[in-house]
Design an enzyme around this catalytic site. Structure first.
Site, PDB file in Angstrom:
ATOM      1  N   ASP A   1     -81.149  92.166 -59.780  1.00  0.00           N
ATOM      2  CA  ASP A   1     -80.619  91.038 -59.010  1.00  0.00           C
ATOM      3  C   ASP A   1     -80.459  91.397 -57.526  1.00  0.00           C
ATOM      4  O   ASP A   1     -80.377  92.569 -57.159  1.00  0.00           O
ATOM      5  CB  ASP A   1     -79.290  90.541 -59.596  1.00  0.00           C
ATOM      6  CG  ASP A   1     -78.233  91.630 -59.709  1.00  0.00           C
ATOM      7  OD1 ASP A   1     -78.587  92.784 -60.023  1.00  0.00           O
ATOM      8  OD2 ASP A   1     -77.044  91.343 -59.468  1.00  0.00           O
TER       9      ASP A   1
ATOM     10  N   GLU B   1     -75.752  93.265 -61.261  1.00  0.00           N
ATOM     11  CA  GLU B   1     -75.044  94.338 -60.553  1.00  0.00           C
ATOM     12  C   GLU B   1     -74.229  93.787 -59.385  1.00  0.00           C
ATOM     13  O   GLU B   1     -73.147  94.275 -59.086  1.00  0.00           O
ATOM     14  CB  GLU B   1     -76.036  95.383 -60.043  1.00  0.00           C
ATOM     15  CG  GLU B   1     -75.375  96.683 -59.594  1.00  0.00           C
ATOM     16  CD  GLU B   1     -74.903  96.681 -58.145  1.00  0.00           C
ATOM     17  OE1 GLU B   1     -74.064  97.522 -57.787  1.00  0.00           O
ATOM     18  OE2 GLU B   1     -75.351  95.819 -57.353  1.00  0.00           O
TER      19      GLU B   1
HETATM   20 ZN    ZN Z   1     -77.355  97.335 -54.985  1.00  0.00          ZN
END
Ligand code: ZN
Length: 424
Positions: A110, A175
């Site tokens: 992401d 994340e």
């Molecule tokens: Zn990162």
């Protein structure tokens, strides 16, 4: 046997154009979590899966789907590709790469949104190559590390070399928005993937020379102090209880925390725990009113050897004194609190492996260091698995015109390739 390193290094240098093409493709697929207004990482994960299968021929590749109703297809993808190594232990295992020591490189799929488009000098999702840099959203965070990791493995595949140990590449979701559907999910539901002797490298932060290895973090404690006194006229303080004054006294008294929790740890910069008053909410709009309410915040970054609970005990005692002296009530609430994970030892194999590779390939000795708080490595550390965050970064993550140096992608791939060749 001769060292395979010169061949690996030359091979990796030959990937320059492929690296640009790969980064360009990744950037074209914005992988934004639902909190960031996106539909998750599936398309990017599919691209990576196809690429890895075609060019890396993994011994095993699994997709672990963390359920998430907020994206249209109902899950967040987490990819785990494994490659068998050369050690006797890994010969014993099946072809799934499940036993023997594994060197893992974990990166995230992401990205964060581009933010204010007027601050970009081009389309964030179209990679531009300028002066040896790639510019685009995600090119550094975290596609740089991701690209380095896959091309390190590709060099082994293309040269028909087998790494000393099993190698695992992990590509996680979520994340940037808390990791609940990413590494937290993997560690909760598929903990058996990772062994205590494994090496976990997370190339998601670092300095411009690659001389910092992040192995520890401070605990984060954000506190809100809501003081209630009694509002009154500015000319008649005796009729009220000045909340502002009480809170200000508290802020000054809390400075005692520096002394009480005054241990030093040179691994961190600054080497001490810090306890700072930060935000203060507006109170009365006029000068001649004594405020009956006050809201202020503290940002505390605490060395990992202290427990948040012991700090809180001291804070509560000081609050009591101020309440009594100024006849106010002070409510403490947590804006955020996160006890630091146990640090990864500077002696841990993963740290030593990075140091060896850096010394041999770049003639530099990176330093294990602690940071002010909060990285994904903490999830591994809490699970009892040493993890190191390392990379050679331009440090433009989350900025407009985010960029990375092509040279850093290639050079970090060489470090990974070196680690794959080490007898650990
Ligand atoms: Zn990162």
């Amino acid at each position: 046997m001769e060292s395979p390193l010169p061949d690996l290094v030359a091979k990796i240098d030959s990937y320059r154009e492929e690296v640009i093409a790969f980064e360009t493709q990744l950037t074209k697929i914005p992988a934004l979590g639902p909190e960031n207004g996106g539909d998750g990482e599936r398309d990017k994960a599919e691209y990576v899966t196809t690429w890895v299968n075609q060019y890396l021929r993994p011994d095993d590749l699994q997709e672990y789907r963390a359920p998430d109703e907020r994206v249209s297809y109902g899950y967040r993808p987490n990819l785990v590709a494994t490659f068998c190594g050369n050690t006797p232990t890994s010969f014993k295992k099946n072809t799934k790469g499940k036993s023997g020591r594994t060197v893992w490189i974990m990166t995230h799929l992401d990205v964060v949104p581009p933010g204010d488009l007027s601050k970009w000098t081009g389309d964030p999702w179209t990679v531009r190559v300028v002066d040896g840099k790639l510019i685009g959203r995600g090119v550094e965070d975290n596609q740089q590390g991701l690209t380095s990791s896959v091309f390190a493995v590709k060099a082994y595949r293309d040269l028909d070399l087998i790494p000393q140990h099993n190698v695992g590449l992990v590509f996680v979701s979520d994340e940037e928005t808390g990791s609940k559907h990413g590494i937290q999910y993997l560690l909760k539901q598929h903990r058996q993937l990772f062994g205590r002797d494994d090496l976990i490298i997370i190339p998601d932060a670092g300095d411009t020379k690659g001389t910092m290895i992040e192995v520890a973090e401070k605990s984060i404690l954000w506190l809100k102090f809501h003081t209630k006194g009694k509002q009154t006229h500015g000319s008649a303080p005796e009729h009220g209880h000045n909340a502002h004054k009480a809170a200000s006294h508290l802020a000054v008294r809390l400075d005692a925390l520096y002394k009480k929790f005054g241990k030093r740890d040179p691994m961190f910069s600054p080497p001490i725990s810090t306890f700072e008053p930060t935000k203060r909410e507006a109170n009365v709009p006029n000068v001649n009113t004594i405020p009956g309410e006050d809201v202020m915040y503290f940002d505390c970054r605490i060395l990992p050897n202290y427990k948040i609970a012991e700090v809180m005990k001291t804070i509560k005692a000081l609050v009591k004194e101020v309440e009594k002296k100024f006849k106010v009530r002070i409510k403490i609430s947590f804006a955020q609190h996160d006890q630091a994970a146990p640090p990864t030892s500077p002696e841990a194999p993963v740290v030593q492996a990075i140091i060896r590779a850096m010394k041999e390939l770049r003639g530099r000795r990176p330093k294990p260091m602690g940071i002010g708080g909060g990285t994904v490595a903490a999830y591994f550390r809490r699970a009892g698995i040493p993890a190191a965050v390392w990379g050679t970064m331009a440090e433009t993550a989350h900025s407009p015109d985010e960029y990375c140096l092509i040279k850093n992608i290639l050079d970090d791939a060489k470090i990974f390739a070196h680690i794959f060749s080490q007898k650990l």
